[in-house]
Design a protein around this motif. Structure first.
Motif, PDB file in Angstrom:
ATOM      1  N   LYS A 213       0.906  -1.107  -0.086  1.00 34.03           N
ATOM      2  CA  LYS A 213       0.106   0.030  -0.109  1.00 34.03           C
ATOM      3  C   LYS A 213       0.782   1.102   0.328  1.00 34.03           C
ATOM      4  CE  LYS A 213      -2.040  -1.379   3.603  1.00 34.03           C
ATOM      5  NZ  LYS A 213      -3.124  -1.162   4.736  1.00 34.03           N
ATOM      6  N   PHE A 214       2.084   1.027  -0.064  1.00 33.18           N
ATOM      7  CA  PHE A 214       2.668   2.569   0.770  1.00 33.18           C
ATOM      8  C   PHE A 214       4.317   2.509  -0.380  1.00 33.18           C
ATOM      9  CE2 PHE A 214       6.294   4.710   3.229  1.00 33.18           C
ATOM     10  CZ  PHE A 214       5.593   5.844   3.404  1.00 33.18           C
ATOM     11  N   ILE A 215       4.210   1.668  -1.923  1.00 31.92           N
ATOM     12  CA  ILE A 215       5.520   1.166  -2.833  1.00 31.92           C
ATOM     13  C   ILE A 215       5.168   2.382  -3.400  1.00 31.92           C
ATOM     14  CG2 ILE A 215       3.998   0.155  -4.419  1.00 31.92           C
ATOM     15  CD1 ILE A 215       5.943  -1.430  -5.089  1.00 31.92           C
ATOM     16  N   ASP A 216       4.289   4.375  -3.269  1.00 29.42           N
ATOM     17  CA  ASP A 216       4.094   4.752  -4.597  1.00 29.42           C
ATOM     18  C   ASP A 216       4.972   5.759  -4.017  1.00 29.42           C
ATOM     19  OD1 ASP A 216       2.738   3.510  -6.587  1.00 29.42           O
ATOM     20  OD2 ASP A 216       0.947   3.760  -6.072  1.00 29.42           O
ATOM     21  N   TYR A 217       4.824   5.494  -2.720  1.00 26.92           N
ATOM     22  CA  TYR A 217       5.893   6.432  -1.951  1.00 26.92           C
ATOM     23  C   TYR A 217       7.329   6.061  -0.762  1.00 26.92           C
ATOM     24  CZ  TYR A 217       1.050   8.968  -2.363  1.00 26.92           C
ATOM     25  OH  TYR A 217      -0.384   8.685  -2.578  1.00 26.92           O
ATOM     26  N   GLY A 226      15.085   8.161   2.323  1.00 27.71           N
ATOM     27  CA  GLY A 226      14.849   8.452   3.272  1.00 27.71           C
ATOM     28  C   GLY A 226      14.096   9.629   3.543  1.00 27.71           C
ATOM     29  N   ILE A 227      12.967   9.993   2.673  1.00 29.95           N
ATOM     30  CA  ILE A 227      12.288  10.863   1.879  1.00 29.95           C
ATOM     31  C   ILE A 227      11.156  11.154   2.506  1.00 29.95           C
ATOM     32  CG2 ILE A 227      11.930  13.099   0.580  1.00 29.95           C
ATOM     33  CD1 ILE A 227      14.515  13.270   2.068  1.00 29.95           C
ATOM     34  N   CYS A 228      10.006  11.397   3.393  1.00 25.94           N
ATOM     35  CA  CYS A 228       8.954  10.839   3.008  1.00 25.94           C
ATOM     36  C   CYS A 228       7.991  12.635   2.668  1.00 25.94           C
ATOM     37  CB  CYS A 228       8.229  11.490   5.516  1.00 25.94           C
ATOM     38  SG  CYS A 228       8.668  10.246   6.264  1.00 25.94           S
ATOM     39  N   PRO A 229       7.135  12.041   1.813  1.00 21.70           N
ATOM     40  CA  PRO A 229       6.821  12.822   0.601  1.00 21.70           C
ATOM     41  C   PRO A 229       5.813  13.945   1.538  1.00 21.70           C
ATOM     42  CG  PRO A 229       5.547  10.916   0.842  1.00 21.70           C
ATOM     43  CD  PRO A 229       7.021  10.518   1.854  1.00 21.70           C
ATOM     44  N   ASP A 230       5.712  15.057   0.891  1.00 17.54           N
ATOM     45  CA  ASP A 230       4.068  16.100   1.547  1.00 17.54           C
ATOM     46  C   ASP A 230       3.366  15.210   1.662  1.00 17.54           C
ATOM     47  OD1 ASP A 230       7.028  17.443   2.623  1.00 17.54           O
ATOM     48  OD2 ASP A 230       6.984  18.723   0.593  1.00 17.54           O
ATOM     49  N   ASP A 231       2.537  14.752   0.535  1.00 19.03           N
ATOM     50  CA  ASP A 231       1.238  14.930  -0.114  1.00 19.03           C
ATOM     51  C   ASP A 231       0.679  13.083   1.053  1.00 19.03           C
ATOM     52  OD1 ASP A 231       2.987  13.566  -1.945  1.00 19.03           O
ATOM     53  OD2 ASP A 231       2.205  13.339  -3.431  1.00 19.03           O
ATOM     54  N   ASN A 235      -4.539   8.328   5.446  1.00 21.22           N
ATOM     55  CA  ASN A 235      -4.700   6.667   5.371  1.00 21.22           C
ATOM     56  C   ASN A 235      -3.119   6.208   5.325  1.00 21.22           C
ATOM     57  OD1 ASN A 235      -4.491   6.747   3.048  1.00 21.22           O
ATOM     58  ND2 ASN A 235      -5.115   4.545   2.982  1.00 21.22           N
ATOM     59  N   LEU A 236      -2.387   7.252   5.259  1.00 18.55           N
ATOM     60  CA  LEU A 236      -0.758   6.460   5.179  1.00 18.55           C
ATOM     61  C   LEU A 236       0.296   7.203   6.285  1.00 18.55           C
ATOM     62  CD1 LEU A 236      -0.172   5.590   1.468  1.00 18.55           C
ATOM     63  CD2 LEU A 236      -0.878   4.358   3.034  1.00 18.55           C
ATOM     64  N   GLN A 237      -0.594   8.496   6.848  1.00 13.22           N
ATOM     65  CA  GLN A 237      -0.041   9.262   7.528  1.00 13.22           C
ATOM     66  C   GLN A 237       1.205   8.382   8.602  1.00 13.22           C
ATOM     67  OE1 GLN A 237       0.517  12.482   7.654  1.00 13.22           O
ATOM     68  NE2 GLN A 237      -0.199  12.850   5.689  1.00 13.22           N
ATOM     69  N   ASN A 238       0.512   7.770   9.242  1.00 16.11           N
ATOM     70  CA  ASN A 238       1.655   6.297   9.988  1.00 16.11           C
ATOM     71  C   ASN A 238       2.828   6.153   9.054  1.00 16.11           C
ATOM     72  OD1 ASN A 238      -0.254   7.250  12.240  1.00 16.11           O
ATOM     73  ND2 ASN A 238      -1.290   5.514  12.285  1.00 16.11           N
ATOM     74  N   TYR A 239       2.977   6.186   8.771  1.00 16.23           N
ATOM     75  CA  TYR A 239       4.580   5.393   7.688  1.00 16.23           C
ATOM     76  C   TYR A 239       5.129   6.063   8.182  1.00 16.23           C
ATOM     77  CZ  TYR A 239       1.738   1.507   6.004  1.00 16.23           C
ATOM     78  OH  TYR A 239       1.604  -0.036   5.660  1.00 16.23           O
ATOM     79  N   CYS A 240       4.438   7.803   8.499  1.00 16.02           N
ATOM     80  CA  CYS A 240       6.000   8.286   8.668  1.00 16.02           C
ATOM     81  C   CYS A 240       6.101   9.886   9.286  1.00 16.02           C
ATOM     82  CB  CYS A 240       5.714   9.647   7.397  1.00 16.02           C
ATOM     83  SG  CYS A 240       6.512   9.435   5.764  1.00 16.02           S
ATOM     84  N   LEU A 241       5.291   9.223  10.542  1.00 16.23           N
ATOM     85  CA  LEU A 241       4.769   9.693  12.085  1.00 16.23           C
ATOM     86  C   LEU A 241       5.912   8.906  12.911  1.00 16.23           C
ATOM     87  CD1 LEU A 241       1.380  10.195  11.814  1.00 16.23           C
ATOM     88  CD2 LEU A 241       2.882  11.711  11.914  1.00 16.23           C
ATOM     89  N   HIS A 242       6.876   9.717  13.678  1.00 18.54           N
ATOM     90  CA  HIS A 242       7.645   8.964  14.528  1.00 18.54           C
ATOM     91  C   HIS A 242       6.973   7.957  15.981  1.00 18.54           C
ATOM     92  CE1 HIS A 242      11.389  11.666  13.207  1.00 18.54           C
ATOM     93  NE2 HIS A 242      10.813  11.091  11.392  1.00 18.54           N
TER      94      HIS A 242
END
Length: 249
Positions: A213-217, A226-231, A235-242
């Motif tokens: 589900k996260f592959i495109d980012y 290791g750059i988290c996208p801004d967009d 439903n995917l925000q938790n993949y970049c939250l610490h």
């Protein structure tokens, strides 16, 4: 050697902390951005200095913490030279040892899950990334993956290691932590030595798995170390939250 196996629950990723007791230097294999604070805290708690983060491959299910670790801890980024990422400081190649104090990583190019995939031998352990999991293996249907190539990588390289070599994978989804080469040879339901290449190719061709589900980012973010996208969608925000609670394995 100081050794810790650390687990990130969102992507079921194992990160490995290896520390040299003589020099106080350490490295992290496959660190995850959501577990940044935990990993830095563990390094500090053990009185170590992080020298390197080391990637097994370009991940499709999470963002690496390599760049943030470099910013916050001053560590260097080691990744497969095959991928030609300008953000890496040390290009991993087979036959080119990575030495940190008394710790030596011996890289093995093990393509098949991805074409630039590496495993790392360290004494009696091998860190197999997604090439060889406990009772399984990584998928082969994206990032230039290839079932025939993965079969060859596992059978000719990983299964040529001593039987008592401990297998530490990049993921496990069933609370398993460690295996051995002997165990995987005997009972891996995909790659065990009782299975033929043709059987393995059929298994991999009929998995019918949905895309991560996260592959495109994750893939473009990890190609930049290791750059988290801004967009990100909500439903995917938790993949970049610490996350502050990311348990040890």
């Amino acid at each position: 050697m100081i050794f810790r196996q650390l687990f990130e629950p969102l992507s079921s990723t194992y990160t490995y902390l290896l520390g040299c007791e003589e020099t106080g230097q350490a490295l992290l294999i496959d660190p995850v951005i959501t577990s940044l604070e935990r990993d830095l805290g563990e390094v500090q708690r053990l009185g170590l200095t992080l020298a390197y983060s080391v990637e097994t491959h370009i991940h499709a299910d999470h963002i690496t913490a390599a760049l943030e670790l470099k910013k916050q801890a001053g560590s260097k980024i080691a990744g497969p030279a095959f991928d030609r990422l300008p953000c890496t400081d040390f290009g991993i190649e087979e036959g080119k040892l990575l030495q940190i104090g008394s710790i030596t990583l011996q890289p093995l190019h093990t393509p098949g899950h991805t074409d630039g995939h590496f495993a790392y031998i360290c004494n009696e352990r091998v860190f197999t990334g997604d090439a060889l999991l406990i009772d399984g293996c990584g998928r082969t249907d994206f990032q230039n993956g290839d079932a025939r190539t993965l079969f060859k990588s596992v059978r000719e390289k990983l299964f040529s290691l001593p039987d008592d070599c401990l297998v530490y994978p990049a993921h496990d989804y069933n609370d398993k932590r460690v295996s051995s080469i002997a165990q995987e040879k005997k009972r891996n339901p995909r790659l065990g030595i009782s299975h033929t290449l043709e059987e393995f190719e059929k298994i991999m061709a009929t998995l019918d798995l949905p895309p991560p589900k996260f592959i495109d980012y994750a893939v473009p973010g990890n190609r930049r170390c290791g750059i988290c996208p801004d967009d990100l969608p909500d439903n995917l925000q938790n993949y970049c939250l610490h996350m502050t609670d990311s348990p040890q394995g």
